[in-house]
Design a protein around this motif. Structure first.
Motif, PDB file in Angstrom:
ATOM      1  N   GLN A 113       0.831  -1.203   0.000  1.00 43.43           N
ATOM      2  CA  GLN A 113       0.000   0.000   0.000  1.00 43.43           C
ATOM      3  C   GLN A 113       0.875   1.266   0.000  1.00 43.43           C
ATOM      4  O   GLN A 113       0.720   2.138   0.848  1.00 43.43           O
ATOM      5  CB  GLN A 113      -0.919   0.016   1.228  1.00 43.43           C
ATOM      6  N   VAL A 116      -0.719   5.030   0.143  1.00 40.74           N
ATOM      7  CA  VAL A 116      -1.369   5.636   1.310  1.00 40.74           C
ATOM      8  C   VAL A 116      -0.417   6.667   1.889  1.00 40.74           C
ATOM      9  O   VAL A 116       0.680   6.336   2.346  1.00 40.74           O
ATOM     10  CB  VAL A 116      -1.741   4.580   2.363  1.00 40.74           C
ATOM     11  N   THR A 120      -2.666  10.669   5.502  1.00 45.03           N
ATOM     12  CA  THR A 120      -3.795   9.778   5.787  1.00 45.03           C
ATOM     13  C   THR A 120      -3.473   8.856   6.954  1.00 45.03           C
ATOM     14  O   THR A 120      -4.330   8.584   7.802  1.00 45.03           O
ATOM     15  CB  THR A 120      -4.162   8.974   4.526  1.00 45.03           C
ATOM     16  N   LEU A 141      -9.132   3.055   7.206  1.00 44.97           N
ATOM     17  CA  LEU A 141      -9.323   3.731   5.923  1.00 44.97           C
ATOM     18  C   LEU A 141     -10.656   3.299   5.327  1.00 44.97           C
ATOM     19  O   LEU A 141     -10.890   2.116   5.071  1.00 44.97           O
ATOM     20  CB  LEU A 141      -8.187   3.377   4.963  1.00 44.97           C
ATOM     21  N   ARG A 143     -13.760   2.731   2.772  1.00 45.62           N
ATOM     22  CA  ARG A 143     -13.984   2.396   1.365  1.00 45.62           C
ATOM     23  C   ARG A 143     -15.330   2.913   0.883  1.00 45.62           C
ATOM     24  O   ARG A 143     -15.803   2.548  -0.168  1.00 45.62           O
ATOM     25  CB  ARG A 143     -13.928   0.881   1.165  1.00 45.62           C
ATOM     26  N   THR A 146     -17.781   7.434   5.716  1.00 48.74           N
ATOM     27  CA  THR A 146     -16.743   7.824   6.665  1.00 48.74           C
ATOM     28  C   THR A 146     -17.385   8.163   8.010  1.00 48.74           C
ATOM     29  O   THR A 146     -18.611   8.186   8.152  1.00 48.74           O
ATOM     30  CB  THR A 146     -15.942   9.027   6.146  1.00 48.74           C
ATOM     31  N   LEU A 155     -13.816  -3.834   4.611  1.00 49.41           N
ATOM     32  CA  LEU A 155     -12.703  -3.058   5.157  1.00 49.41           C
ATOM     33  C   LEU A 155     -11.460  -3.927   5.351  1.00 49.41           C
ATOM     34  O   LEU A 155     -11.543  -5.143   5.470  1.00 49.41           O
ATOM     35  CB  LEU A 155     -13.104  -2.433   6.493  1.00 49.41           C
ATOM     36  N   ALA A 196     -10.157   8.498   2.274  1.00 46.72           N
ATOM     37  CA  ALA A 196      -8.938   8.459   1.464  1.00 46.72           C
ATOM     38  C   ALA A 196      -8.729   9.806   0.789  1.00 46.72           C
ATOM     39  O   ALA A 196      -9.684  10.517   0.473  1.00 46.72           O
ATOM     40  CB  ALA A 196      -9.044   7.365   0.406  1.00 46.72           C
ATOM     41  N   ASP A 199      -8.477   7.961  -4.945  1.00 47.82           N
ATOM     42  CA  ASP A 199      -8.733   6.541  -5.198  1.00 47.82           C
ATOM     43  C   ASP A 199      -7.457   5.697  -5.159  1.00 47.82           C
ATOM     44  O   ASP A 199      -7.510   4.500  -4.873  1.00 47.82           O
ATOM     45  CB  ASP A 199      -9.422   6.361  -6.556  1.00 47.82           C
ATOM     46  N   GLU A 201      -5.182   5.713  -3.011  1.00 50.70           N
ATOM     47  CA  GLU A 201      -4.910   5.244  -1.650  1.00 50.70           C
ATOM     48  C   GLU A 201      -5.650   3.955  -1.329  1.00 50.70           C
ATOM     49  O   GLU A 201      -5.308   3.272  -0.366  1.00 50.70           O
ATOM     50  CB  GLU A 201      -5.274   6.320  -0.636  1.00 50.70           C
ATOM     51  N   LEU A 202      -6.635   3.621  -2.116  1.00 49.86           N
ATOM     52  CA  LEU A 202      -7.422   2.410  -1.868  1.00 49.86           C
ATOM     53  C   LEU A 202      -6.864   1.185  -2.590  1.00 49.86           C
ATOM     54  O   LEU A 202      -7.428   0.100  -2.510  1.00 49.86           O
ATOM     55  CB  LEU A 202      -8.875   2.641  -2.298  1.00 49.86           C
TER      56      LEU A 202
END
Length: 220
Positions: A113, A116, A120, A141, A143, A146, A155, A196, A199, A201-202
């Motif tokens: 990852q 990220v 964050t 984090l 998806r 929030t 998650l 996030a 996108d 970061e996902l």
């Protein structure tokens, strides 16, 4: 004090499949170049820049190969531990890391990852203490929705929590992470979703196309 755990113990199976299909040299995804450094070092850099006091890297498969790269990272906060058994679920890798940390609160990150951001990751740590019961909270984090969440469905990492909360569930369930998070939610553990930045970061870099997307769109 905050400890970080970075899990890097996987088989690299899907990336190996993609390299074979493309008739390319097979490489470990964590050692692919990202902005002039191996991908795993970008993840470590982002995690350290989030202000953690120590960073435990949990290895398994290909540990010698990955350790050789991590050893190039000159920071006394970084330590490596290798799982006693190689073929284990993510829960066992996290538990190995939990058993090595010195602080009460942990930031848990997957090595694949690297997108990220430190900002964050800092927000995940701060999210813990927005709860009246940080010792019973997972700051994760998001998806989708929030803030305070009513489900842990879908998650995964990264997240921050109290180590004894996570240790309790990891010791009881030998599994991938999401089923364990769902069990925690069912038991009344508080989940707080952090948005996030974008996108990217996902993304977990599992496939070669993931890597190409990150290379194309990342501003790291």
């Amino acid at each position: 004090m905050i400890s970080a755990i970075i899990t890097a113990a996987g088989k690299n199976r899907r990336m190996r499949e993609d390299f074979k299909a493309r008739r390319m040299e097979i490489r470990h995804k964590l050692l692919l170049d990202l902005q002039g450094m191996p991908l795993i070092l970008q993840t470590i850099k982002n995690t350290l820049n989030a202000g953690v006091d120590e960073c435990i890297i949990v290895l398994g498969h290909f540990s010698d190969e990955i350790t050789a790269v991590i050893d190039e990272f000159d920071d006394e906060r970084v330590r490596v531990t290798v799982n006693p058994k190689i073929n284990v679920e993510l829960s066992e890798s996290l538990l190995n890391g939990i058993n090595k940390v010195k602080s009460d609160y942990c930031l848990c990150v997957a090595a694949d990852q690297p997108t990220v951001s430190s900002e964050t990751l800092k927000a995940l740590i701060k999210g813990l203490f927005k709860s009246e019961k940080p010792e019973n909270t997972i700051s994760i984090l998001a998806r989708g929705k929030t803030g305070y969440l009513d489900s842990a469905e879908g998650l995964g990492m990264p997240f921050a929590c109290h180590k004894t909360l996570l240790e309790k569930y990891l010791a009881l369930h030998n599994d991938n992470l999401n089923p364990i998070l769902r069990k925690m939610a069912d038991d009344g553990v508080i989940f707080y979703g952090i948005p996030a930045r974008d996108d990217l970061e996902l993304i977990n870099i599992n496939r070669y196309d993931d890597y190409l997307k990150v290379i194309k769109e990342s501003n790291l």
